[in-house]
Design a protein around this motif. Sequence first.
Motif, PDB file in Angstrom:
ATOM      1  N   UNK A   1       2.903  34.355 -17.411  1.00  0.00           N
ATOM      2  CA  UNK A   1       2.147  34.194 -18.650  1.00  0.00           C
ATOM      3  C   UNK A   1       0.647  34.097 -18.384  1.00  0.00           C
ATOM      4  N   UNK A   2      -0.143  34.435 -19.390  1.00  0.00           N
ATOM      5  CA  UNK A   2      -1.595  34.411 -19.259  1.00  0.00           C
ATOM      6  C   UNK A   2      -2.178  35.779 -19.514  1.00  0.00           C
ATOM      7  N   UNK A   3      -3.477  35.840 -19.718  1.00  0.00           N
ATOM      8  CA  UNK A   3      -4.174  37.097 -19.990  1.00  0.00           C
ATOM      9  C   UNK A   3      -4.970  37.465 -18.745  1.00  0.00           C
ATOM     10  N   UNK A   4      -4.322  38.193 -17.812  1.00  0.00           N
ATOM     11  CA  UNK A   4      -4.885  38.438 -16.484  1.00  0.00           C
ATOM     12  C   UNK A   4      -5.126  37.085 -15.819  1.00  0.00           C
ATOM     13  N   UNK A   5      -6.378  36.773 -15.420  1.00  0.00           N
ATOM     14  CA  UNK A   5      -6.652  35.493 -14.765  1.00  0.00           C
ATOM     15  C   UNK A   5      -6.959  34.368 -15.758  1.00  0.00           C
ATOM     16  N   UNK A   6      -6.939  34.669 -17.039  1.00  0.00           N
ATOM     17  CA  UNK A   6      -7.127  33.624 -18.040  1.00  0.00           C
ATOM     18  C   UNK A   6      -5.797  32.914 -18.263  1.00  0.00           C
ATOM     19  N   UNK A   7      -5.704  31.675 -17.785  1.00  0.00           N
ATOM     20  CA  UNK A   7      -4.529  30.870 -18.031  1.00  0.00           C
ATOM     21  C   UNK A   7      -4.848  29.824 -19.099  1.00  0.00           C
ATOM     22  N   UNK A   8      -3.944  28.894 -19.310  1.00  0.00           N
ATOM     23  CA  UNK A   8      -4.080  27.969 -20.444  1.00  0.00           C
ATOM     24  C   UNK A   8      -5.376  27.172 -20.386  1.00  0.00           C
ATOM     25  N   UNK A   9      -5.726  26.652 -19.204  1.00  0.00           N
ATOM     26  CA  UNK A   9      -6.940  25.845 -19.093  1.00  0.00           C
ATOM     27  C   UNK A   9      -8.183  26.644 -19.470  1.00  0.00           C
ATOM     28  N   UNK A  10      -8.246  27.897 -19.017  1.00  0.00           N
ATOM     29  CA  UNK A  10      -9.406  28.736 -19.312  1.00  0.00           C
ATOM     30  C   UNK A  10      -9.498  29.034 -20.796  1.00  0.00           C
ATOM     31  N   UNK A  11      -8.361  29.306 -21.409  1.00  0.00           N
ATOM     32  CA  UNK A  11      -8.373  29.565 -22.852  1.00  0.00           C
ATOM     33  C   UNK A  11      -8.859  28.342 -23.624  1.00  0.00           C
ATOM     34  N   UNK A  12      -8.424  27.148 -23.212  1.00  0.00           N
ATOM     35  CA  UNK A  12      -8.857  25.925 -23.895  1.00  0.00           C
ATOM     36  C   UNK A  12     -10.351  25.681 -23.714  1.00  0.00           C
ATOM     37  N   UNK A  13     -10.897  26.095 -22.556  1.00  0.00           N
ATOM     38  CA  UNK A  13     -12.318  25.909 -22.289  1.00  0.00           C
ATOM     39  C   UNK A  13     -13.190  26.873 -23.084  1.00  0.00           C
TER      40      UNK A  13
ATOM     41  N   UNK B   1      -7.028  26.385 -32.121  1.00  0.00           N
ATOM     42  CA  UNK B   1      -6.053  27.257 -32.785  1.00  0.00           C
ATOM     43  C   UNK B   1      -6.066  28.656 -32.192  1.00  0.00           C
ATOM     44  N   UNK B   2      -7.254  29.161 -31.817  1.00  0.00           N
ATOM     45  CA  UNK B   2      -7.336  30.489 -31.210  1.00  0.00           C
ATOM     46  C   UNK B   2      -6.750  30.482 -29.800  1.00  0.00           C
ATOM     47  N   UNK B   3      -6.997  29.403 -29.053  1.00  0.00           N
ATOM     48  CA  UNK B   3      -6.425  29.302 -27.708  1.00  0.00           C
ATOM     49  C   UNK B   3      -4.905  29.277 -27.784  1.00  0.00           C
ATOM     50  N   UNK B   4      -4.369  28.537 -28.739  1.00  0.00           N
ATOM     51  CA  UNK B   4      -2.918  28.457 -28.885  1.00  0.00           C
ATOM     52  C   UNK B   4      -2.342  29.818 -29.264  1.00  0.00           C
ATOM     53  N   UNK B   5      -3.024  30.511 -30.154  1.00  0.00           N
ATOM     54  CA  UNK B   5      -2.550  31.837 -30.573  1.00  0.00           C
ATOM     55  C   UNK B   5      -2.580  32.820 -29.411  1.00  0.00           C
ATOM     56  N   UNK B   6      -3.689  32.837 -28.654  1.00  0.00           N
ATOM     57  CA  UNK B   6      -3.811  33.768 -27.540  1.00  0.00           C
ATOM     58  C   UNK B   6      -2.795  33.453 -26.451  1.00  0.00           C
ATOM     59  N   UNK B   7      -2.566  32.160 -26.178  1.00  0.00           N
ATOM     60  CA  UNK B   7      -1.591  31.802 -25.154  1.00  0.00           C
ATOM     61  C   UNK B   7      -0.194  32.277 -25.546  1.00  0.00           C
ATOM     62  N   UNK B   8       0.184  32.050 -26.790  1.00  0.00           N
ATOM     63  CA  UNK B   8       1.510  32.492 -27.224  1.00  0.00           C
ATOM     64  C   UNK B   8       1.624  34.012 -27.132  1.00  0.00           C
TER      65      UNK B   8
END
Length: 511
Positions: free
Chosen positions: A151-163, A168-175
């Motif tokens: 899971x993740x968007x290339x090297x963007x994992x959950x922590x990076x998305x939250x940062x 709400x956008x981080x949660x949407x992108x992670x899912x």
Amino acid sequence: MTVNRRDFIRKSAALSGAGLFSTLSPTLRAQSDSTTTAQSAATTLPKPVLLPDAKAVPSKLGLDSRIWTWHRDATTNDSMPANYYEATLPAWDSFPALQGDQVCDVVVIGGGLLGASTALHLSQAGLDVVLLEKHNVGSGASGRNGGQLTPGLARWEAETMMENLPPDEAQRLWRFASIEAMNLIDELSDRYGFNCDRKREHLTAAVHPGHMGALVSSADARRGLGDRAVKIMGPQELKEYVQSDIYHGAALDTIGGQVQPLALLRGMVYGLVQNGGKIHENSAVTEIIEEADGTRVVTEQGVVKARKAVVLGVHYAAPQFLEKGGTTIPFYTYVAVTPSLPMDISQLLPGDLPVYDTQLQIDYYRAVRNNRLLFGGQGTGNSWSPRDVNNYLLERIQTVFPQWEKPELEYSWGGISDITLNGAVDSRKSDAKAPVYAVHGWSGHGVAQTVRIGKSISDDITGRNDDFVMLTRIPHDEIPFNDYIGPVAIPLVKGALTVQSLINPAEMVSF
């Protein structure tokens, strides 16, 4: 933690000065509504079926001249051998090169996972789709990667998305980049009835006790985004899954998994053909021309005019067709497969799960058919030779599993991936009447996500949702002379990160 490669790569690029981009003159071609000769593959293309084991055969896939495949029994006079994935599938029908001019709704450039997924979903929506491939379907990274589903968007994992994003956008992108991406593979294999050796769950194993803190932080960030799929385990519990003494614990991810990537790709192509999509191999695109009434895609043998959109699914080659290219650096990756092991592979991997580790230059491995081990790793700025790759991977296998006294390799191969400065994929859409979509910069992490993003492009073209627009909002910096600085920048980054890891080995960094 997220590794900041930005400063290292930018400083290297600055040594070369500003990038130059050539201007292509529009090529005038007479428009014609005539279609190419009917493709026999449309009615005879077989559903891909995995063989019980690999067969040593010559490859039928045209390859980029910078990459190679090795087989232990091949000689220098032989044709290029098939890699393990191609060798586990029956012979595949070829598709004719484009001849003459056509008009369609959407042109998809690139016969990899992104291109095939986009074209398949467009065909499901009833659009007239033409897919053009420079070599053969599966010749590139989509038929040569490690097959790990993470899971993740290339090297963007959950922590990076939250940062970087509102909650709400981080949660949407992670899912989008996790559960939706994995579920889509299952949905497609069920719908079209193909087998791609899909297995669920994977492990990330800590090579230093200090790395356990980073695994816990990552799992906690995912929980903050509504994802409870990660379990942290200690070294004794890990022994139930991996019989190695070099690890200090692990994270068990129930969303991730593994897949035979070429079988997945061919399954989607099979579906595309059943839906009436057209495919042309050996049809390299030389020019893309946006016009008032559509966008023309030019090859040496003909032209296809798209009424609604053009999709670039050509990975590291995308920047040559973009006005503002140069946001990625290509790099080389390597995978090998052993012969059938002298012991049952459950003695090494009793849990039968794919494994990553947390060292700077990660190892990844998993059991594959007929008691074999697939093992991959390393990322280089120049293409290593088969001898150097085999020596490196054999040394890594012995490090992980010293109880296996004399490991051997039967197959090995190289491939090309690309990396962005910020670690996320670069997603774009032009403003033309028939816009050009492009996605690149996978950083070696994108098997499931390419399939999901292909659907998002289809949904954007058909007006179903704005998932793709969400991806285009992630900003990216250009890299001057991006195609040329890899041999300098990548060793520089890896060298600096190696020094960093030696100074503070408890800090988890990866390239």
